[in-house]
Design an enzyme around this catalytic site. Structure first.
Site, short mmCIF file in Angstrom:
data_model
loop_
_atom_site.label_atom_id
_atom_site.label_comp_id
_atom_site.label_asym_id
_atom_site.label_seq_id
_atom_site.Cartn_x
_atom_site.Cartn_y
_atom_site.Cartn_z
N HIS A 89 0.83 -1.22 0.00
CA HIS A 89 0.00 0.00 0.00
C HIS A 89 0.87 1.26 0.00
O HIS A 89 0.43 2.31 0.49
CB HIS A 89 -0.94 0.04 1.21
CG HIS A 89 -1.66 -1.26 1.46
ND1 HIS A 89 -2.88 -1.56 0.89
CD2 HIS A 89 -1.30 -2.36 2.17
CE1 HIS A 89 -3.25 -2.77 1.28
NE2 HIS A 89 -2.30 -3.28 2.04
N SER B 85 15.06 22.03 -15.61
CA SER B 85 13.85 22.81 -15.87
C SER B 85 14.26 24.12 -16.52
O SER B 85 15.31 24.67 -16.20
CB SER B 85 13.13 23.08 -14.55
OG SER B 85 12.33 24.24 -14.66
N LYS C 115 16.03 22.26 -10.35
CA LYS C 115 15.37 21.00 -10.68
C LYS C 115 16.26 20.01 -11.41
O LYS C 115 17.09 20.37 -12.24
CB LYS C 115 14.14 21.26 -11.56
CG LYS C 115 13.01 21.97 -10.87
CD LYS C 115 12.23 21.11 -9.88
CE LYS C 115 11.53 19.95 -10.54
NZ LYS C 115 10.21 20.34 -11.05
N GLU D 46 9.93 8.78 -16.71
CA GLU D 46 8.58 9.28 -16.98
C GLU D 46 8.14 8.94 -18.39
O GLU D 46 7.00 8.54 -18.64
CB GLU D 46 8.52 10.81 -16.77
CG GLU D 46 8.49 11.20 -15.30
CD GLU D 46 8.59 12.70 -15.11
OE1 GLU D 46 8.10 13.19 -14.08
OE2 GLU D 46 9.18 13.41 -15.96
#
Ligand code: ARG
Length: 458
Positions: A157, A278, A284, A291
């Site tokens: 979980h 970024s 970043k 992804e």
């Protein structure tokens, strides 16, 4: 302008919009090698069975070889008017060798020809993908071996559950990719069947020798039903389904790479050359590679659904709808190849933050089950033990301490059965190493799993 090879029964030329609409050459030109190889085998068989002469055979084979060179030298002229790769090659062959070229299509149709080409293409692609998946497993096994001591929290979980070895976690993916490779191998067996000789749909009256063609093209089997052979694409659907499963596994791994590289987890750092920055936030470092793999999984599932939908209402035998199969197939092969490749290169370079992992593995009451097991060993029924430990956890939460940070006296308020030896028992590494059965997370069990996986790959 290129002449249509089937123009005989027509009085008007095809509309330009139709030429453009029906053409598949942009997609199927990548089959050229298989188309030529298949045609050469077909042509040799025609000569061997006396259907064409040896002179015709030699001219055709030489012409086809020349076409292969032209395509590879990028000097071959492609045009929408010639629809597909089969028409292109045949019509160029006529330009090169003249009348003999017109005999090549004896006892053959584009329907069995395209089925052959696609099967030859896919069996090669499958061999390559299986090899790449083996490589990816080796990378993961190496990571497991070199980090055999590192503990991480195991999750259910997405909540910390029990400590496990990081190596055990990596080896879970090895098992998945092993099954993926097995599935691709099984798909290859069913793909590796030679359909030529089915002609348009009903077979051919010529005395062809299908076994000889199969032998030349290294097919262990020939198709058993001509209608099935020209219209079946279930081997592609099977591939897309197996490829989809593999992308699902890669996507789960991606999700973890993304989570693990967050500041919140801090378990890994992605290599600089596999991350992106970024354009606005200078601090970043983004996990774009995992992804994108996660995103591409969606595209792959789309191809599977597209092919199932394409096939579901097709009456026997060939229908032009089938031309769409190659769009899905080629993109699926390219996508899966790219994703396995990028992971094989990225994984060896991720930085493992073992301190962070181990710290996480020893906080959050991950040894609660082990305390319950301890009490069971002292003779308490498990449900009762579960309740006692629940109270101990409650006490720990109230006092801001882990179970192993409570004093013996505090622990004994939950159960008098708890003795001094509990502290060694609750140690995270101990809890891991007690799970030593086959498939467990103890170092000895994981090393055995590593060895088994290595043997499989040999
Ligand atoms: N380009 C076609 C395909 O991919 C080749 C077969 C054409 N056959 C036909 N009867 N029009 O399916």
């Amino acid at each position: 302008m290129a002449e249509k090879l089937w123009k005989g029964r027509f009085t008007a030329k095809t509309a330009e919009v139709v030429d453009r609409f029906t053409a598949s050459i942009d997609v199927d030109q990548r089959l050229y090698r298989y188309d030529i190889e298949g045609s050469i085998a077909h042509c040799r068989m025609l000569a061997r069975t006396g259907i064409i002469s040896e002179e015709d055979r030699d001219q055709i084979v030489q012409g086809l070889n020349q076409i292969r060179q032209e395509i590879e030298a990028a000097s071959f002229p492609f045009s929408d008017q010639l629809e597909d790769i089969h028409m292109h090659i045949e019509s160029r062959l006529f330009e090169i060798v003249g009348r003999a070229a017109q005999k090549l299509h004896t006892a053959r149709s584009r329907n069995d020809q395209v089925a052959l080409d696609v099967r030859m293409y896919l069996r090669d692609a499958l061999t390559d993908l299986i090899r790449r998946l083996d490589g990816l497993q080796r990378v993961l096994i190496h990571l497991a071996r070199t980090h055999i001591d590192v503990l991480i929290p195991g999750y259910t979980h997405l909540q910390r559950a029990q400590p496990v070895l990081l190596a055990h976690h990596f080896m879970a993916y090895v098992e998945m990719f092993h099954r993926d490779a097995q599935r691709l191998g099984a798909c290859r067996v069913r793909t590796n069947v030679m359909p030529l000789g089915s002609a348009a749909l009903a077979g051919t009256p010529f005395p062809i020798d299908r076994a000889y063609v199969a032998e030349l093209l290294e097919f262990p089997a020939i198709s058993a039903n001509s209608l099935d052979a020209v219209s079946d694409r279930d081997f592609i659907i099977e591939f897309l389904s197996s490829a989809g499963l593999c992308m699902m596994h890669l996507s789960r791994l991606s999700e973890e790479m993304i989570l693990w590289s967050t500041t919140e987890f801090g378990f890994i750092e992605l290599p600089d050359d596999f991350a992106t920055g970024s354009s606005i936030m200078p601090q970043k470092k983004n996990p774009d590679v995992p992804e994108l793999v996660r995103g591409k999984a969606g595209r792959m599932f789309g191809h599977l659904v597209a092919m199932l939908t394409l096939m579901k209402a097709l009456p026997l035998s060939y229908n032009r709808d089938l031309q769409e199969d190659k769009v899905a197939l080629f993109d699926a092969v390219d996508t899966l190849t790219a994703c396995i490749e990028v992971y094989s290169q990225m994984l060896p370079n991720i930085r493992i933050q073992s301190r962070r992992m181990e710290q996480a593995a020893s906080t959050g009451y991950l040894n609660a089950t082990d305390l319950a097991d301890y009490l069971v060993r002292q003779g308490l029924p498990f449900r009762e033990a579960h309740h006692c430990v629940g109270q101990a956890v409650r006490l720990g939460l109230d006092r801001g301490r882990e179970l192993h940070e409570l004093s013996l006296a505090e622990l004994q308020t939950c159960s008098p059965l708890i003795q001094e030896d509990i502290f060694g028992y609750l140690n995270a590494r101990e809890t891991v190493n007690r799970r030593a059965g086959p498939g467990g997370t103890a170092a000895c069990a994981v090393l055995a799993a590593i060895q088994a996986a290595e043997q499989r790959l040999e």
